[in-house]
Motif scaffolding. Structure first.
Motif, PDB file in Angstrom:
ATOM      1  N   THR A  12       0.817  -1.217   0.000  1.00  0.00           N
ATOM      2  CA  THR A  12       0.000   0.000   0.000  1.00  0.00           C
ATOM      3  C   THR A  12       0.846   1.260   0.000  1.00  0.00           C
ATOM      4  OG1 THR A  12      -1.771  -1.157   1.176  1.00  0.00           O
ATOM      5  CG2 THR A  12      -1.814   1.259   1.230  1.00  0.00           C
ATOM      6  N   SER A  13       1.907   1.267   0.794  1.00  0.00           N
ATOM      7  CA  SER A  13       2.740   2.469   0.910  1.00  0.00           C
ATOM      8  C   SER A  13       3.488   2.801  -0.368  1.00  0.00           C
ATOM      9  CB  SER A  13       3.740   2.304   2.056  1.00  0.00           C
ATOM     10  OG  SER A  13       4.613   1.206   1.797  1.00  0.00           O
ATOM     11  N   GLU A  14       3.565   1.833  -1.309  1.00  0.00           N
ATOM     12  CA  GLU A  14       4.308   2.046  -2.542  1.00  0.00           C
ATOM     13  C   GLU A  14       3.396   2.251  -3.742  1.00  0.00           C
ATOM     14  OE1 GLU A  14       7.142  -1.062  -3.111  1.00  0.00           O
ATOM     15  OE2 GLU A  14       7.916  -0.934  -1.060  1.00  0.00           O
ATOM     16  N   ARG A  15       2.081   2.223  -3.533  1.00  0.00           N
ATOM     17  CA  ARG A  15       1.159   2.405  -4.647  1.00  0.00           C
ATOM     18  C   ARG A  15       1.153   3.864  -5.079  1.00  0.00           C
ATOM     19  NH1 ARG A  15      -3.901  -1.331  -2.461  1.00  0.00           N
ATOM     20  NH2 ARG A  15      -2.655  -3.251  -2.208  1.00  0.00           N
ATOM     21  N   PRO A  16       0.913   4.117  -6.390  1.00  0.00           N
ATOM     22  CA  PRO A  16       1.023   5.489  -6.914  1.00  0.00           C
ATOM     23  C   PRO A  16       0.183   6.507  -6.164  1.00  0.00           C
ATOM     24  CG  PRO A  16       0.936   3.936  -8.716  1.00  0.00           C
ATOM     25  CD  PRO A  16       0.686   3.144  -7.467  1.00  0.00           C
ATOM     26  N   ARG A  17      -1.099   6.207  -5.912  1.00  0.00           N
ATOM     27  CA  ARG A  17      -1.963   7.194  -5.259  1.00  0.00           C
ATOM     28  C   ARG A  17      -1.458   7.508  -3.842  1.00  0.00           C
ATOM     29  NH1 ARG A  17      -6.371   4.232  -7.665  1.00  0.00           N
ATOM     30  NH2 ARG A  17      -7.342   5.448  -9.337  1.00  0.00           N
ATOM     31  N   GLU A  18      -1.089   6.458  -3.123  1.00  0.00           N
ATOM     32  CA  GLU A  18      -0.620   6.669  -1.756  1.00  0.00           C
ATOM     33  C   GLU A  18       0.700   7.437  -1.732  1.00  0.00           C
ATOM     34  OE1 GLU A  18      -2.071   4.022  -2.895  1.00  0.00           O
ATOM     35  OE2 GLU A  18      -3.763   3.753  -1.523  1.00  0.00           O
ATOM     36  N   ARG A  19       1.579   7.142  -2.668  1.00  0.00           N
ATOM     37  CA  ARG A  19       2.853   7.854  -2.718  1.00  0.00           C
ATOM     38  C   ARG A  19       2.653   9.316  -3.108  1.00  0.00           C
ATOM     39  NH1 ARG A  19       6.327   5.624  -6.712  1.00  0.00           N
ATOM     40  NH2 ARG A  19       7.796   7.182  -5.963  1.00  0.00           N
ATOM     41  N   LEU A  20       1.706   9.570  -4.018  1.00  0.00           N
ATOM     42  CA  LEU A  20       1.428  10.958  -4.389  1.00  0.00           C
ATOM     43  C   LEU A  20       0.928  11.739  -3.185  1.00  0.00           C
ATOM     44  CD1 LEU A  20      -0.225  12.285  -7.594  1.00  0.00           C
ATOM     45  CD2 LEU A  20      -1.034  13.097  -5.381  1.00  0.00           C
ATOM     46  N   MET A  21       0.024  11.142  -2.402  1.00  0.00           N
ATOM     47  CA  MET A  21      -0.513  11.838  -1.239  1.00  0.00           C
ATOM     48  C   MET A  21       0.550  12.057  -0.171  1.00  0.00           C
ATOM     49  SD  MET A  21      -4.410  10.334  -0.789  1.00  0.00           S
ATOM     50  CE  MET A  21      -3.964   8.592  -0.886  1.00  0.00           C
ATOM     51  N   SER A  29       6.989   8.470 -11.113  1.00  0.00           N
ATOM     52  CA  SER A  29       7.464   8.374 -12.493  1.00  0.00           C
ATOM     53  C   SER A  29       6.322   8.726 -13.443  1.00  0.00           C
ATOM     54  CB  SER A  29       7.948   6.954 -12.792  1.00  0.00           C
ATOM     55  OG  SER A  29       6.852   6.051 -12.793  1.00  0.00           O
ATOM     56  N   THR A  30       6.660   8.949 -14.713  1.00  0.00           N
ATOM     57  CA  THR A  30       5.621   9.236 -15.702  1.00  0.00           C
ATOM     58  C   THR A  30       4.635   8.087 -15.810  1.00  0.00           C
ATOM     59  OG1 THR A  30       7.176  10.616 -16.949  1.00  0.00           O
ATOM     60  CG2 THR A  30       5.204   9.864 -18.116  1.00  0.00           C
ATOM     61  N   ALA A  31       5.134   6.863 -15.776  1.00  0.00           N
ATOM     62  CA  ALA A  31       4.256   5.690 -15.854  1.00  0.00           C
ATOM     63  C   ALA A  31       3.299   5.643 -14.676  1.00  0.00           C
ATOM     64  CB  ALA A  31       5.094   4.411 -15.911  1.00  0.00           C
ATOM     65  N   GLU A  32       3.762   6.020 -13.498  1.00  0.00           N
ATOM     66  CA  GLU A  32       2.897   6.004 -12.319  1.00  0.00           C
ATOM     67  C   GLU A  32       1.839   7.102 -12.404  1.00  0.00           C
ATOM     68  OE1 GLU A  32       5.722   4.254  -8.779  1.00  0.00           O
ATOM     69  OE2 GLU A  32       6.144   6.269  -9.540  1.00  0.00           O
ATOM     70  N   LEU A  33       2.195   8.249 -12.958  1.00  0.00           N
ATOM     71  CA  LEU A  33       1.196   9.305 -13.141  1.00  0.00           C
ATOM     72  C   LEU A  33       0.103   8.850 -14.104  1.00  0.00           C
ATOM     73  CD1 LEU A  33       3.558  12.403 -13.390  1.00  0.00           C
ATOM     74  CD2 LEU A  33       2.043  11.833 -11.489  1.00  0.00           C
ATOM     75  N   ILE A  34       0.517   8.181 -15.187  1.00  0.00           N
ATOM     76  CA  ILE A  34      -0.471   7.627 -16.119  1.00  0.00           C
ATOM     77  C   ILE A  34      -1.323   6.585 -15.420  1.00  0.00           C
ATOM     78  CG2 ILE A  34      -0.779   6.294 -18.248  1.00  0.00           C
ATOM     79  CD1 ILE A  34       1.765   7.603 -19.302  1.00  0.00           C
ATOM     80  N   ALA A  35      -0.707   5.796 -14.535  1.00  0.00           N
ATOM     81  CA  ALA A  35      -1.436   4.752 -13.809  1.00  0.00           C
ATOM     82  C   ALA A  35      -2.573   5.333 -12.982  1.00  0.00           C
ATOM     83  CB  ALA A  35      -0.473   3.980 -12.905  1.00  0.00           C
ATOM     84  N   ILE A  36      -2.336   6.467 -12.358  1.00  0.00           N
ATOM     85  CA  ILE A  36      -3.386   7.093 -11.557  1.00  0.00           C
ATOM     86  C   ILE A  36      -4.562   7.503 -12.442  1.00  0.00           C
ATOM     87  CG2 ILE A  36      -3.943   9.143 -10.183  1.00  0.00           C
ATOM     88  CD1 ILE A  36      -1.185   8.924  -8.926  1.00  0.00           C
ATOM     89  N   LEU A  37      -4.265   7.984 -13.648  1.00  0.00           N
ATOM     90  CA  LEU A  37      -5.336   8.357 -14.575  1.00  0.00           C
ATOM     91  C   LEU A  37      -6.154   7.145 -15.004  1.00  0.00           C
ATOM     92  CD1 LEU A  37      -3.394  10.779 -16.966  1.00  0.00           C
ATOM     93  CD2 LEU A  37      -5.049  11.426 -15.214  1.00  0.00           C
ATOM     94  N   LEU A  38      -5.490   5.997 -15.163  1.00  0.00           N
ATOM     95  CA  LEU A  38      -6.143   4.823 -15.736  1.00  0.00           C
ATOM     96  C   LEU A  38      -6.876   3.986 -14.710  1.00  0.00           C
ATOM     97  CD1 LEU A  38      -3.393   3.686 -18.273  1.00  0.00           C
ATOM     98  CD2 LEU A  38      -5.340   5.211 -18.634  1.00  0.00           C
ATOM     99  N   GLY A  39      -6.619   4.156 -13.420  1.00  0.00           N
ATOM    100  CA  GLY A  39      -7.268   3.357 -12.398  1.00  0.00           C
ATOM    101  C   GLY A  39      -6.459   2.121 -12.073  1.00  0.00           C
ATOM    102  N   THR A  40      -7.053   1.209 -11.322  1.00  0.00           N
ATOM    103  CA  THR A  40      -6.294   0.055 -10.817  1.00  0.00           C
ATOM    104  C   THR A  40      -6.021  -0.986 -11.878  1.00  0.00           C
ATOM    105  OG1 THR A  40      -8.339  -1.014 -10.108  1.00  0.00           O
ATOM    106  CG2 THR A  40      -7.218   0.375  -8.494  1.00  0.00           C
ATOM    107  N   LEU A  52       0.574  -0.909 -17.560  1.00  0.00           N
ATOM    108  CA  LEU A  52       0.008  -0.335 -18.776  1.00  0.00           C
ATOM    109  C   LEU A  52       0.644   1.021 -19.062  1.00  0.00           C
ATOM    110  CD1 LEU A  52      -1.941  -0.460 -21.122  1.00  0.00           C
ATOM    111  CD2 LEU A  52      -3.751   0.404 -19.601  1.00  0.00           C
ATOM    112  N   GLY A  53       0.883   1.795 -18.006  1.00  0.00           N
ATOM    113  CA  GLY A  53       1.554   3.076 -18.192  1.00  0.00           C
ATOM    114  C   GLY A  53       2.936   2.903 -18.795  1.00  0.00           C
TER     115      GLY A  53
END
Length: 243
Positions: A12-21, A29-40, A52-53
């Motif tokens: 959980t602590s390493e997931r994109p949304r949690e790390r952004l918060m 990373s750019t891929a992680e930012l795209i991941a947040i847009l695309l959902g789980t 996918l990102g």
């Protein structure tokens, strides 16, 4: 296509949304930012959104070293050709890119004082910064360098634009401006002035002297950068503008 790592497998602590918060968007990373847009994107046989990102970036970099340079002008058709990207995901990505452009390129309010090349570039970016064709625009200002407005004069091909001194000064006089900054973009992103840019600047400075309409600078914009011909040449020493 499958990918071994899924969102559910990431702590959980390493997931994109949690790390952004926790650490802010700069930590992703750019891929992680795209991941947040695309959902789980969880599910058997499916890529995680992070995977996918990464895959989208890899596909976009087929013809370019930097996939972000491709994303600036990517279309729905190009994105939906990528496996795993349907119209919904494609439009989400494009909407995010466009929103980012608008935030970065937002124009300053009217009567903002244009007191530096950076301030001028900010005011002109909406019309010039990320365009794929050359465009020529001007900033119209009063005697105190307060911004009266911007005017896009011409749109050229992918490699050239046309701007005649007569058209430029006509707009200045029509709007009762007393000084101006001229600018155009280089779609290549190279903000060094060409020989034609130098010659046009020379003609306009001569016209500014004759009409007592000071030209404060000529900027070249492209791909997040800008250059000031005034700072790069001695033309303003040759043709003082009586500022």
């Amino acid at each position: 296509m499958t990918y071994s790592l899924r969102i559910a497998d990431i702590p959980t602590s390493e997931r994109p949304r949690e790390r952004l918060m926790a650490f802010g968007p700069q930590s992703l990373s750019t891929a992680e930012l795209i991941a947040i847009l695309l959902g789980t994107g969880q599910g058997a046989g499916k890529l995680s959104s992070v995977g996918l990102g990464q895959y989208i970036l890899k596909e976009l970099s087929q013809c370019e070293e930097d996939p972000l340079s491709v994303m600036r002008n990517v279309g729905v058709g190009e994105l939906t050709k990528i496996h795993g990207v349907g119209p919904a995901k494609a439009t989400t990505i494009i909407a995010a890119i466009e929103l980012g452009k608008r935030v970065f390129l937002s124009k300053p309010p009217e009567l903002t004082v244009i007191d530096s090349p950076q301030a001028a570039a900010n005011a002109l970016s909406h019309n010039l910064m990320w365009q794929t064709q050359e465009r020529f625009a001007i900033l119209l200002m009063d005697v105190k360098n307060r911004l009266l407005g911007t005017k896009l004069l011409t749109i050229g091909t992918a490699t050239e634009t046309l701007a005649h001194p007569r058209e430029i000064f006509r707009e200045v006089l029509k709007h009762n401006a007393t000084r101006l900054i001229i600018a155009h973009n280089h779609p290549s992103g190279n903000v060094e002035p060409s020989h034609q840019d130098i010659e046009l600047t020379r003609q306009l400075l001569e016209g500014g002297q004759f009409l007592s309409l000071p030209i404060l600078d000529h900027l070249i914009l492209g791909n997040g950068d800008y250059g000031s011909i005034r700072q790069m040449t001695k033309l303003w020493e040759e043709y003082p503008q009586g500022e």
